[in-house]
Enzyme design. Structure first.
Site: not given
Ligand code: GLC
Length: 555
Positions: A215, A277
């Site tokens: 994440d 991500e």
């Molecule tokens: C990422 C996740 C999202 C979350 C954010 C904070 O972007 O995919 O759902 O709110 O991180 O952890």
């Protein structure tokens, strides 16, 4: 000469894999409380083996107050009671493997929950103490520290700093949270934080997981001195979607963390993976996360964000294949996830709202459902025809559109609250999915309960209403995944084919993939379409309709 990014080693499974994202709150609820759980996932796994995916990625199920649907973790090595127990996690991992699939779990290293023991200890400790050093505490500006330490804005809206009350009852320091105020950012310059996360990785690797979806993999390291950042539009309008490093996203220092993590994984075998991500642009920058000694893959958000336009799609496919091949990684492809408007709705929108803002019934230019689903199916067949790894989001195989009619009092996304309802947020793509058309809650939960209301019309999308029905979206996905495996499309050779304006055509090995985006039917006698039709997103009856994709075995 063999292509360097192709190999027969089972360690390289991920290079061409189709990985299915499970959002645990909304997949399947075994205990009837209206929130999905691990036992529910395990009980429904056969449906995913039947769909033909190679692996699942499970969004966070760790102990959490659920202020950001589990992305606010209070204990990284335990399961939240709402989702079950560690035994349930073990059972899920074992059953996934038994069915011949792999399992990737989510890890959230940029921040913890404010309820994590580390943060509670930091709050109890005095300013400048070791306990506070795990997080990013700073004194405020102004005569008595009454102003935030800098101008940063939270991704979910509002300031990225919250002031604490010190033990003596007076207003004190501020802590940084790039997301909700319940998600304090960890300070990754601290060796202790790094060691703790090494141990968290090992905890889950020891339990048998095949990898991690990381994440906010572009966050973690902040520019020294935390300089003001006034480009509020960029940060406030998106989940960190920036084209140049900002003081909080895309800092060079994050890469050293991924090298360290890669080394932790390698000790468990070369088949364990990390996927980033990282919302950074352009793709050549994103590809830096997928260098050989860092992560294996990065979600291709450039592709996800591309509108339904043949020129733009051609450009992003070229840019993706080029950027990732430069670092020896396969490209990934993705159209939907738990943060974006479902692609069966999004691709039909005249104007796509900024990332994370979501849509509702009053959003202008919404596509009519049938049209949206049809375009969504065409987009899916186009994507699954591309070589590399592909990510699917639960429910897209049913053709689910975005849920548009969630009442204000039912909404849960912090983005909705932090903006006073100005942004719908992401609830519309997180509604529990339908399994059985006739069952209460469409089979999501035995009691019919659902943490977000399911649209009444969703019975028609239920899995049991589509399984075995020729032409259904579910059967289209099943056929596509089976063909993709048989024809080795995931590792195929890609070549563009000349096509008229508005038509996208390419060959992947002996298979030709053609998408009609012209808005007009194309005649089937066109030599572009010569060969045996293997699969079509819209039935071919005399013509190749607009918003359709076809897979052809070349003549
Ligand atoms: C990422 C996740 C999202 C979350 C954010 C904070 O972007 O995919 O759902 O709110 O991180 O952890």
């Amino acid at each position: 000469m063999a292509r360097p990014d192709i190999s027969d080693s089972p360690d390289d499974w991920w290079r061409s894999a189709v990985i299915y994202q499970i959002y645990p709150r909304s997949f399947a609820d075994a205990d009837g409380d209206g929130v999905g759980d691990l036992a529910g996932i395990t009980s429904r796994l056969e449906a995913l083996a039947d769909l033909g995916v190679d692996a699942i990625w499970v969004s966070p199920f760790y102990r959490s107050p659920q202020k950001d649907a589990g992305y606010d973790v209070a204990d990284f090595c335990d399961v939240d009671p709402v989702f079950g127990t560690l035994d349930d996690a073990d059972a899920l991992i074992a059953r996934t493997h038994e069915l011949g699939m792999r399992i990737v779990v989510d890890i959230v290293p940029n921040h913890s929950s404010d309820q994590h023991a580390w943060f509670q200890a930091a709050l109890a400790a005095p300013p400048h103490s070791a306990a506070r050093a795990r997080y990013i505490f700073r004194d405020g500006r102004g005569d008595s520290g009454e102003l935030p330490p800098n101008t940063w804005q939270s991704v979910f809206g509002g300031p990225a700093w919250t002031r604490v009350i010190e033990a003596d009852g007076t207003p004190g320091q501020w802590y940084l949270h790039l997301f909700d105020s319940t998600q304090p950012d960890l300070d990754w310059t601290q060796e202790q934080v790094r060691e703790d996360f090494d141990a968290i990785l090992r905890f889950w690797l020891d339990r048998g997981v095949d990898g991690f979806r990381v994440d906010v993999a572009h966050g973690l390291v902040k520019e020294e001195g935390l300089p003001d950042y006034t480009d509020e539009q960029l940060i406030a309008a998106s989940i960190g979607d920036t084209t140049a490093p900002s003081p909080h996203f895309g800092q060079e220092g994050v890469h050293e963390i991924w090298r360290r993590w890669r080394a932790v994984l390698e000790r468990y075998g070369a088949d364990r993976i990390l996927v980033a991500e990282a919302w950074v642009e352009p793709l050549t920058r994103m590809a830096l996360w997928a260098r050989r000694d860092e992560m294996h893959q990065a979600f291709n958000f450039g592709y996800l964000m591309t509108p339904w336009d043949s020129g733009a799609l051609r450009a992003v496919i070229d840019a993706s294949l080029d950027a990732f091949s430069r670092v020896g990684a396969p490209s990934t492809w993705v159209l939907s996830n738990h943060d974006v408007v479902r692609h069966a709705t999004r691709l039909g929108l005249a104007d796509v709202p900024p990332l994370g803002h979501g849509v509702g019934r009053d959003t202008p230019g919404l596509p009519e459902t049938e049209h949206g689903v049809r375009r969504g199916r065409a987009a899916t067949l186009l994507m699954l025809g591309l070589p590399g790894g592909a990510y699917l989001y639960q429910g897209e195989e049913l053709g689910l559109p975005e849920a548009l009619d969630i009442p204000a009092q039912a909404r849960q996304d912090p983005a909705w609250f932090r903006t006073g309802g100005e942004r719908y947020g992401r609830d519309g793509c997180r509604v529990p999915i339908p399994w059985e058309a006739q069952a209460p809650g469409f089979g999501f939960s035995p009691t019919g309960a659902s943490w977000l209301p399911q649209p009444d019309a969703w019975g028609r999308f239920a899995r049991d209403a589509q399984r075995g029905v020729p032409g259904s979206t579910l059967e289209m996905y099943r056929s596509a995944l089976a063909l993709r495996a048989d024809l080795a499309l995931g590792t195929g050779d890609f070549a563009w084919v000349d096509a008229p304006p508005g038509v996208i055509a390419f060959d992947n090995g002996a298979t030709r993939i053609v998408t009609n985006m012209t808005g007009e039917p194309v005649t089937l006698q066109d030599p572009l379409l010569a060969g045996e039709v293997l699969l079509a997103s819209t039935p071919l009856e005399g013509s190749f309709e607009p918003d359709s994709t076809v897979w052809i075995r070349r003549a």
